[in-house]
Motif scaffolding. Structure first.
Motif, PDB file in Angstrom:
ATOM      1  N   ASN A   1      57.616   1.209  23.473  1.00 44.18           N
ATOM      2  CA  ASN A   1      57.563   1.162  22.166  1.00 44.18           C
ATOM      3  C   ASN A   1      56.185   0.406  21.698  1.00 44.18           C
ATOM      4  OD1 ASN A   1      59.937   2.350  21.093  1.00 44.18           O
ATOM      5  ND2 ASN A   1      61.049   0.670  21.641  1.00 44.18           N
ATOM      6  N   LEU A   2      55.810  -0.621  22.296  1.00 48.02           N
ATOM      7  CA  LEU A   2      54.580  -1.197  22.042  1.00 48.02           C
ATOM      8  C   LEU A   2      53.343  -0.086  22.275  1.00 48.02           C
ATOM      9  CD1 LEU A   2      55.185  -4.677  23.395  1.00 48.02           C
ATOM     10  CD2 LEU A   2      55.002  -4.188  20.881  1.00 48.02           C
ATOM     11  N   ASP A   3      53.428   0.342  23.232  1.00 52.22           N
ATOM     12  CA  ASP A   3      52.408   1.428  23.540  1.00 52.22           C
ATOM     13  C   ASP A   3      52.187   2.580  22.442  1.00 52.22           C
ATOM     14  OD1 ASP A   3      51.751   0.117  25.932  1.00 52.22           O
ATOM     15  OD2 ASP A   3      53.002   1.624  27.418  1.00 52.22           O
ATOM     16  N   GLY A   4      53.490   3.134  22.078  1.00 53.19           N
ATOM     17  CA  GLY A   4      53.547   4.101  20.986  1.00 53.19           C
ATOM     18  C   GLY A   4      52.936   3.509  19.819  1.00 53.19           C
TER      19      GLY A   4
ATOM     20  N   LEU B   1      48.604   3.165  15.596  1.00 57.37           N
ATOM     21  CA  LEU B   1      47.501   2.329  15.021  1.00 57.37           C
ATOM     22  C   LEU B   1      46.267   2.782  15.213  1.00 57.37           C
ATOM     23  CD1 LEU B   1      48.848  -1.214  15.714  1.00 57.37           C
ATOM     24  CD2 LEU B   1      48.788  -0.124  13.391  1.00 57.37           C
ATOM     25  N   ALA B   2      46.175   3.466  16.182  1.00 55.65           N
ATOM     26  CA  ALA B   2      44.486   4.217  16.665  1.00 55.65           C
ATOM     27  C   ALA B   2      44.499   5.295  15.721  1.00 55.65           C
ATOM     28  CB  ALA B   2      44.740   4.369  18.081  1.00 55.65           C
ATOM     29  N   GLU B   3      45.613   5.994  15.829  1.00 57.09           N
ATOM     30  CA  GLU B   3      45.471   7.097  14.766  1.00 57.09           C
ATOM     31  C   GLU B   3      45.156   6.911  13.209  1.00 57.09           C
ATOM     32  OE1 GLU B   3      48.696  10.258  14.857  1.00 57.09           O
ATOM     33  OE2 GLU B   3      49.307   9.584  16.815  1.00 57.09           O
ATOM     34  N   ARG B   4      45.707   5.680  12.945  1.00 54.26           N
ATOM     35  CA  ARG B   4      45.201   5.455  11.683  1.00 54.26           C
ATOM     36  C   ARG B   4      43.901   4.611  11.601  1.00 54.26           C
ATOM     37  NH1 ARG B   4      48.300   3.693   7.357  1.00 54.26           N
ATOM     38  NH2 ARG B   4      47.132   1.890   6.937  1.00 54.26           N
ATOM     39  N   GLY B   5      43.329   4.362  12.675  1.00 54.30           N
ATOM     40  CA  GLY B   5      41.853   3.770  12.760  1.00 54.30           C
ATOM     41  C   GLY B   5      41.969   2.278  12.221  1.00 54.30           C
ATOM     42  N   ASP B   6      43.083   1.543  12.496  1.00 50.22           N
ATOM     43  CA  ASP B   6      43.347   0.277  12.224  1.00 50.22           C
ATOM     44  C   ASP B   6      42.917  -0.717  13.341  1.00 50.22           C
ATOM     45  OD1 ASP B   6      44.225  -2.305  11.463  1.00 50.22           O
ATOM     46  OD2 ASP B   6      46.261  -1.701  10.657  1.00 50.22           O
ATOM     47  N   GLN B   7      41.622  -0.846  13.511  1.00 52.93           N
ATOM     48  CA  GLN B   7      41.359  -1.352  14.856  1.00 52.93           C
ATOM     49  C   GLN B   7      41.506  -2.900  14.756  1.00 52.93           C
ATOM     50  OE1 GLN B   7      40.067   0.085  17.403  1.00 52.93           O
ATOM     51  NE2 GLN B   7      40.474   1.986  16.289  1.00 52.93           N
TER      52      GLN B   7
END
Length: 276
Positions: free
Chosen positions: A39-42, A47-53
């Motif tokens: 779940n954490l990996d997902g 977050l990566a898809e959102r670009g929320d670095q």
């Protein structure tokens, strides 16, 4: 990996909500730790898809403390709940199951878009020892209590007579093929741990705390998003359900988008503001 995960995350992030977000999993076939890591990996992928670095950089697997307190002393971190626990002499004499059931007088405990719940069941497992201690547990309320009783007393009981409940891992690591097969063993497993706690004079939650100090109280959350009849103004029923939980004082709420919501006319955009 669900169809609505990214949309739900976007709603939460784009709202004014600033509280915690919890991850839950209902896959009984998986180890809880592995499920949490998935779940954490997902969540990291979303977050990566959102670009929320910025948020993405905070997800680091952290080590737990190496000391814990048990019996008022300091011990190295235990790898298992029974590490460092004195084994007591206990002998299982008998195993019995008591089926219980409550039928709602109005025949409508709660309903979802696909079924109506008119009664609730349970199966109380008791393990009796030669030393006089009795362990109490429960299997799954989602399985047939009569079958749990029959299987436990016919098949499990002969395997346990004369055994020590401190061997709980060896005795109860069975029935892993399905929830139906796990339910009888679950009641036995819990009853064995209850016996162990009584034998050593410790609550089971303290035995299970292998790192740090256990909390004596935990926050609870309301669960919903399914209690509706899509054919009877289902969207309004979902809204009423959420508001009732909020008025009852819950500050955390789990809901299940996608359970016949489309047929009920409910959407995430309409539902999320109710929780603010």
């Amino acid at each position: 990996d669900g169809d609505n995960d990214l949309a739900l995350l976007n709603l939460v992030v784009d709202s004014d909500y600033g509280g915690p977000v919890g991850l839950l999993d209902h896959r009984p076939e998986m180890d809880a730790e592995e499920s949490l890591r998935q779940n954490l990996d997902g969540l990291q992928r979303l977050l990566a898809e959102r670009g929320d670095q910025t948020t993405l950089a905070t997800y680091i697997y952290r080590a737990f403390p190496v000391k814990c307190s048990l019996r008022g002393e300091s011990h190295p971190m235990r790898n298992h709940p029974l590490d460092g626990i004195q084994r007591e002499k206990l002998t299982i004499r008998d195993v019995r199951v008591t089926p219980i059931s409550h039928v709602d007088p109005e025949g409508d405990l709660w309903r979802s878009g696909t079924y109506q719940v008119w009664k609730t069941d349970g199966a109380i497992t008791q393990i009796f020892t030669e030393e006089g201690l009795v362990g109490i547990g429960e299997g799954s309320p989602y399985e047939d209590p009569a079958r749990i009783k029959e299987y436990t007393e016919m098949h499990i009981r002969p395997l346990l007579i004369g055994k020590n409940p401190f061997d709980v891992e060896a005795l109860c690591n069975r029935g892993n093929g399905s929830r139906r097969s796990r339910a009888p063993w679950a009641g036995v497993d819990v009853a064995c741990w209850d016996l162990i706690g009584k034998a050593v004079g410790k609550p089971v939650y303290e035995l299970f705390c292998t790192e740090g100090t256990p909390r004596r109280q935990i926050a609870i959350y309301a669960s919903g998003g399914v209690e509706h009849a899509w054919y009877e103004n289902g969207a309004e029923m979902l809204i009423e359900e959420a508001l009732c939980h909020r008025e009852a004082g819950y500050d955390a709420f789990k809901f299940r988008p996608g359970t016949d919501w489309q047929a009920a006319g409910m959407t995430l955009e309409r539902y999320a503001p109710i929780l603010d």
